[in-house]
Write an enzyme that holds these catalytic residues in place. Structure first.
Site, PDB file in Angstrom:
ATOM      1  N   GLN A 105       1.178  -1.307   0.110  1.00 43.03           N
ATOM      2  CA  GLN A 105      -0.293   0.129   0.063  1.00 43.03           C
ATOM      3  C   GLN A 105       1.001   1.037   0.418  1.00 43.03           C
ATOM      4  OE1 GLN A 105      -2.728  -0.300   3.436  1.00 43.03           O
ATOM      5  NE2 GLN A 105      -2.983  -2.477   2.791  1.00 43.03           N
ATOM      6  N   HIS A 167      -0.378  -0.456   5.574  1.00 43.15           N
ATOM      7  CA  HIS A 167      -1.294   0.584   6.453  1.00 43.15           C
ATOM      8  C   HIS A 167      -0.613   2.311   6.221  1.00 43.15           C
ATOM      9  CE1 HIS A 167      -4.062  -2.472   8.766  1.00 43.15           C
ATOM     10  NE2 HIS A 167      -3.860  -1.924   7.456  1.00 43.15           N
ATOM     11  N   GLU A 260     -14.994   2.954   9.927  1.00 45.56           N
ATOM     12  CA  GLU A 260     -15.292   4.214  10.562  1.00 45.56           C
ATOM     13  C   GLU A 260     -15.434   6.266  10.073  1.00 45.56           C
ATOM     14  OE1 GLU A 260     -13.514   2.667  14.930  1.00 45.56           O
ATOM     15  OE2 GLU A 260     -12.835   4.779  14.241  1.00 45.56           O
ATOM     16  N   TYR A 270      -9.071   8.395  18.588  1.00 48.37           N
ATOM     17  CA  TYR A 270     -10.000   8.098  18.885  1.00 48.37           C
ATOM     18  C   TYR A 270      -9.796   5.902  18.415  1.00 48.37           C
ATOM     19  CZ  TYR A 270     -11.718  12.219  16.698  1.00 48.37           C
ATOM     20  OH  TYR A 270     -11.869  13.881  16.769  1.00 48.37           O
ATOM     21  N   TYR A 281      -8.725 -10.310  11.207  1.00 47.12           N
ATOM     22  CA  TYR A 281      -8.743 -10.602   9.915  1.00 47.12           C
ATOM     23  C   TYR A 281      -9.624 -12.819  10.299  1.00 47.12           C
ATOM     24  CZ  TYR A 281      -8.215  -6.774   7.976  1.00 47.12           C
ATOM     25  OH  TYR A 281      -8.066  -5.386   7.029  1.00 47.12           O
TER      26      TYR A 281
END
Length: 387
Positions: A105, A167, A260, A270, A281
């Site tokens: 990513q 991520h 979210e 948060y 997972y």
């Protein structure tokens, strides 16, 4: 309604071949649904929207922005910026980009222009800079001389560098006062998100030249990264600043469930991974609580996960039935989620174009049209309200 041949073939291509690498294990396991019905009814009025496919040659498109001269730039995660003019690919790319750490990513991610771009020419990118054997989310800015990068400036490099492409976030937005906010994922290491001594799993705030604002919430906290604005954010791939209401919105991937939509406020936590509506997972629990004092609740969450990615708010009069709604790109969901908003509360949701493909980003152009980019193979589409 009738689709152009180009649009129909583009959609069929996505439906048949949408199997790109995912942002989480569940993304690649979710198969596209059949060819979507492109006529929708909202709670307020019926609105027909035509999907016009503008380009079909992307691999992993990520971000898009518009220049003052009308050209549009779209990033490819592998390290390219394609140039479009009047909704057509010019065949040209931006030259002179910095070295990119492209792994999983990680890569060349978001792109946006300065609010005063017409006057100062600044263009901003987020990317994974090669550092050691890994990469570090980096914010830089530059100007263009023709198609070539000029006046390149590296503004901030997150720490520590990370080996692997899990991520990374990462979006860039500006507020009313030209402060720059950017998102950074927790690199798949859950505890990073609660640790103020590193940059990961956070939203950051800097001046447009990279300096740290004196009123950032943790600037006087010993050992804390001074650019942090919020923390406890897992993998925030969507960020939007509502200039009219002066609100910063974010969407982030949960694990298996627990995506979210958050209203972000200065210095707040948060919750990830202490509280979450998702599970691992492999089906095992991450935590046994979904609420805790001192940690914020999402405005909305998705279980099962739709793999939330880019986002925008509809402010254009071209889509009267959608005005004020938040549009969220869904990778695993292979649709655009239209979230109806009542102030800061989510009051309803509609899946737009289910099965259309792995939507990476959805943006509103300066002239008020909605565009989206998709993976697998990659499309650029434009939503045209029917007359």
């Amino acid at each position: 309604m009738k689709l152009t041949k180009t649009a129909l073939m583009g959609i069929l291509t996505v439906v048949l071949f949408s199997t790109a690498t995912a942002c989480g294990p569940t993304d690649s396991e979710t198969q596209p649904t059949p060819l979507p019905n492109l006529e929708f009814t909202t709670q307020t009025e019926k609105m027909t929207v035509k999907v016009d496919t503008l380009y079909t040659g992307f691999q992993n498109p990520w971000g898009m922005t518009w220049l003052a001269d009308g050209r549009m730039l779209v990033t490819e995660r592998k390290g390219e910026i394609l140039i479009f003019k009047e909704d057509k690919y010019t065949g040209e790319k931006v030259t002179g980009l910095p070295a990119i750490y492209a792994s999983g990513q990680a890569g060349l991610l978001d792109i946006t222009t300065h609010p005063n771009h017409a006057q100062n020419g600044w263009i901003y990118i987020s990317y994974a800079k090669p550092v050691g054997n890994g990469g570090a989310t980096t914010i830089a800015r530059f100007k263009l001389s023709g198609n070539a990068i000029a006046d390149f400036e590296e503004l901030i490099v997150t720490t520590p560098a990370w080996n692997g492409g899990t991520h990374y976030g990462s979006r860039i937005v500006f507020d009313r006062e030209n402060y720059l906010y950017f998102s950074n994922g927790e690199r798949g290491s859950q505890n990073n998100a609660q640790d103020l001594k590193n940059s990961h799993g956070k939203i950051h705030r800097i001046h447009d030249d990279g300096k740290i604002p004196a009123d950032n919430p943790f600037i006087n906290t010993p050992g804390a990264v001074s650019s942090i604005w919020t923390y406890g954010n897992r993998n925030p791939q969507g960020l939007y600043f509502d200039l009219e209401s002066n609100r910063l919105w974010e969407v982030e991937h949960g694990p298996r469930g627990g995506d979210e939509l958050n209203l972000l406020e200065k210095g707040k936590n948060y919750g990830w991974p202490v509280i979450t509506y998702g599970i691992n997972y492999n089906g095992t629990p991450i935590t046994d609580i979904t609420e805790k004092e001192g940690m914020e609740q999402p405005v909305k969450y998705w279980t099962p996960s739709i793999a939330t990615c880019g986002m925008t708010m509809v402010t254009s009069d071209r889509y009267p039935a959608w005005k004020g709604n938040i549009l969220v790109a869904a990778l695993a969901g292979t649709h655009i989620a239209r979230v109806e908003m009542n102030g800061i509360n989510a009051s309803g949701e509609e899946k737009l174009f289910p099965g259309i493909g792995r939507v990476r980003q959805v943006s509103q152009s300066p002239d008020g049209y909605i565009y989206a980019v998709m993976e697998g193979p990659g499309l650029l589409i434009k939503l045209l309200p029917a007359a």
